[in-house]
Design an enzyme around this catalytic site. Structure first.
Site, mmCIF file in Angstrom:
data_model
loop_
_atom_site.group_PDB
_atom_site.id
_atom_site.type_symbol
_atom_site.label_atom_id
_atom_site.label_comp_id
_atom_site.label_asym_id
_atom_site.label_seq_id
_atom_site.Cartn_x
_atom_site.Cartn_y
_atom_site.Cartn_z
ATOM 1 C CE LYS A 196 -3.150 -1.782 3.149
ATOM 2 N NZ LYS A 196 -4.291 -1.691 4.058
ATOM 3 C CG ASP A 247 -9.266 1.067 4.902
ATOM 4 O OD1 ASP A 247 -10.074 0.281 4.368
ATOM 5 O OD2 ASP A 247 -8.123 0.729 5.268
HETATM 6 P P1 NAP Z 1 -1.278 -1.520 12.243
HETATM 7 O O1 NAP Z 1 -0.976 -0.341 11.394
HETATM 8 O O2 NAP Z 1 -0.284 -2.617 12.364
HETATM 9 O O3 NAP Z 1 -1.646 -0.992 13.729
HETATM 10 C C1 NAP Z 1 -1.899 -1.896 14.769
HETATM 11 C C2 NAP Z 1 -2.396 -1.155 16.010
HETATM 12 O O4 NAP Z 1 -2.722 -2.134 17.023
HETATM 13 C C3 NAP Z 1 -1.378 -0.205 16.621
HETATM 14 O O5 NAP Z 1 -2.035 0.877 17.227
HETATM 15 C C4 NAP Z 1 -0.714 -1.117 17.686
HETATM 16 O O6 NAP Z 1 -0.131 -0.403 18.765
HETATM 17 C C5 NAP Z 1 -1.921 -1.861 18.192
HETATM 18 N N1 NAP Z 1 -1.525 -3.133 18.808
HETATM 19 C C6 NAP Z 1 -1.102 -4.251 18.182
HETATM 20 N N2 NAP Z 1 -0.792 -5.220 19.099
HETATM 21 C C7 NAP Z 1 -1.031 -4.658 20.324
HETATM 22 C C8 NAP Z 1 -0.908 -5.126 21.658
HETATM 23 N N3 NAP Z 1 -0.478 -6.387 21.918
HETATM 24 N N4 NAP Z 1 -1.241 -4.313 22.680
HETATM 25 C C9 NAP Z 1 -1.691 -3.052 22.432
HETATM 26 N N5 NAP Z 1 -1.813 -2.532 21.182
HETATM 27 C C10 NAP Z 1 -1.491 -3.331 20.149
HETATM 28 O O7 NAP Z 1 -2.612 -2.246 11.747
HETATM 29 P P2 NAP Z 1 -3.880 -1.565 11.025
HETATM 30 O O8 NAP Z 1 -3.723 -1.691 9.558
HETATM 31 O O9 NAP Z 1 -4.086 -0.211 11.616
HETATM 32 O O10 NAP Z 1 -5.049 -2.585 11.434
HETATM 33 C C11 NAP Z 1 -5.504 -2.669 12.765
HETATM 34 C C12 NAP Z 1 -6.750 -3.539 12.872
HETATM 35 O O11 NAP Z 1 -7.818 -2.971 12.118
HETATM 36 C C13 NAP Z 1 -6.576 -4.963 12.338
HETATM 37 O O12 NAP Z 1 -7.279 -5.847 13.173
HETATM 38 C C14 NAP Z 1 -7.218 -4.924 10.965
HETATM 39 O O13 NAP Z 1 -7.728 -6.181 10.558
HETATM 40 C C15 NAP Z 1 -8.359 -3.945 11.232
HETATM 41 N N6 NAP Z 1 -8.816 -3.275 10.010
HETATM 42 C C16 NAP Z 1 -10.100 -3.502 9.611
HETATM 43 C C17 NAP Z 1 -10.574 -2.887 8.474
HETATM 44 C C18 NAP Z 1 -11.985 -3.148 8.051
HETATM 45 O O14 NAP Z 1 -12.318 -2.911 6.883
HETATM 46 N N7 NAP Z 1 -12.831 -3.587 8.956
HETATM 47 C C19 NAP Z 1 -9.754 -2.025 7.742
HETATM 48 C C20 NAP Z 1 -8.455 -1.794 8.184
HETATM 49 C C21 NAP Z 1 -7.984 -2.439 9.329
HETATM 50 P P3 NAP Z 1 1.432 0.057 18.689
HETATM 51 O O15 NAP Z 1 1.455 1.334 17.882
HETATM 52 O O16 NAP Z 1 1.791 0.242 20.105
HETATM 53 O O17 NAP Z 1 2.181 -1.071 18.018
#
Ligand code: NAP
Length: 280
Positions: free
Chosen positions: A68, A103
């Site tokens: 992306k 998104d």
């Molecule tokens: P990302 O950029 O990797 O961000 C992950 C986030 O989760 C960060 O804020 C991270 O905190 C936090 N996190 C991960 N493990 C953690 C833990 N053990 N304890 C506390 N915080 C934790 O991922 P993303 O792309 O934003 O996606 C995040 C979620 O949204 C995923 O589950 C994804 O499937 C979902 N999502 C859904 C859609 C939809 O269409 N429904 C679209 C996009 C994303 P740190 O900054 O501290 O690492």
């Protein structure tokens, strides 16, 4: 007769993507002479693939992990893709390769459809997480005019960086202060991966959210997360992550195939059945 139009989703790996299920459902429903495929493209071949999108017969594409950011750099992004720092939708406009991040509209479109009036009188929203999905959520909430967004993230520096990027309406708070701040939030959005299958649980107490609050979890595997179950048992309005996935697909389809499709119960049931059968 116009040539058959084709689009695809590009990722590495790509087997898990629900995009073909969604777009081919709409193509069939509307009887279009079109096709939507999966393309497994490794990082070293991505630039070449995008450069020759037309020769490969495509009018555009969805882009997913890990491409992306490269897609953003290789295209002409709109404000949304630039703010999110990632492009998930590409389309050819004359000779130009343009991009957006759907998104943002997926998040807002899902809230509008599932919890109508969610933003009426909303003064403060609470967002958990500061990754890519959080940037799309913040952009959407700010564009909608939400006055104050409390932002909690495990890594405080990432939340602080989002305040710098999005401005003072975004207010980083400590994860430890969640309980005390809950009564202020009319909307709670989980954008972390906590609560997702294979990830640690999201353990927060939502008993102090106002009775009219809306709770939205972006996680969609499982569909009913512990957060949503807790909100439902308190009688709060809930919005799940599958709706966002479906609504984010609308904009690409419209740009490639020239008609705006609807997110319906039948489409939702189709994708839900696939999620349940594969559990991932
Ligand atoms: P990302 O950029 O990797 O961000 C992950 C986030 O989760 C960060 O804020 C991270 O905190 C936090 N996190 C991960 N493990 C953690 C833990 N053990 N304890 C506390 N915080 C934790 O991922 P993303 O792309 O934003 O996606 C995040 C979620 O949204 C995923 O589950 C994804 O499937 C979902 N999502 C859904 C859609 C939809 O269409 N429904 C679209 C996009 C994303 P740190 O900054 O501290 O690492």
């Amino acid at each position: 007769m116009p040539a058959r139009k084709a689009a695809c989703v590009i990722g590495w790996p790509i087997g898990h993507s629900r995009s073909p299920l969604i777009h081919n459902y709409w193509i069939k429903l509307h009887g279009l002479d079109a096709e939507y495929r999966r393309e497994a493209v490794s990082p070293e071949h991505f630039s070449d693939f995008i450069t020759h999108l037309v020769e490969r017969g495509y009018v555009g594409a969805n882009v997913t992990v890990p491409h992306k950011e490269t897609a953003l750099a290789m295209s002409e992004p709109d404000d949304r893709a630039r703010a999110v720092g990632a492009a998930n939708t590409l389309w050819l406009d004359g000779g130009r390769l343009r991009s957006t991040n759907t998104d943002v509209e997926g998040f807002i479109g899902n809230l509008d459809a599932t919890a109508p009036g969610w933003d009426r009188g909303l003064r403060c929203a609470f967002v958990l997480g500061a990754g890519g999905a959080a940037r799309a959520v913040l952009f959407g909430l700010l564009e909608r005019g939400v006055g104050r967004i409390l932002l909690a993230n495990r890594t405080a520096e990432r939340a602080a960086a989002l305040r710098t990027q999005f401005g003072d309406r975004v207010q980083p708070v400590r994860w430890g202060d969640l309980d005390a701040l809950m009564p202020e939030a009319g909307l709670l959005v989980n954008t972390t991966s906590l609560g997702m299958a294979g990830q640690p649980p999201l353990t927060i107490d939502i008993s102090h959210l106002p009775a009219n609050a809306v709770v939205n979890d972006l996680v969609y595997v499982p569909l009913e997360t512990a957060l949503l179950a807790a909100a439902r048992s308190r009688g709060l309005r809930t919005v799940d992550g599958l709706g966002m996935l479906l609504h984010q697909a609308v904009g690409g389809f419209e740009r490639w195939f020239g008609m705006r499709p609807q997110v319906t119960e039948a489409l939702r049931a189709l994708v839900e059945a696939d999620l349940i059968s594969k559990k991932s």
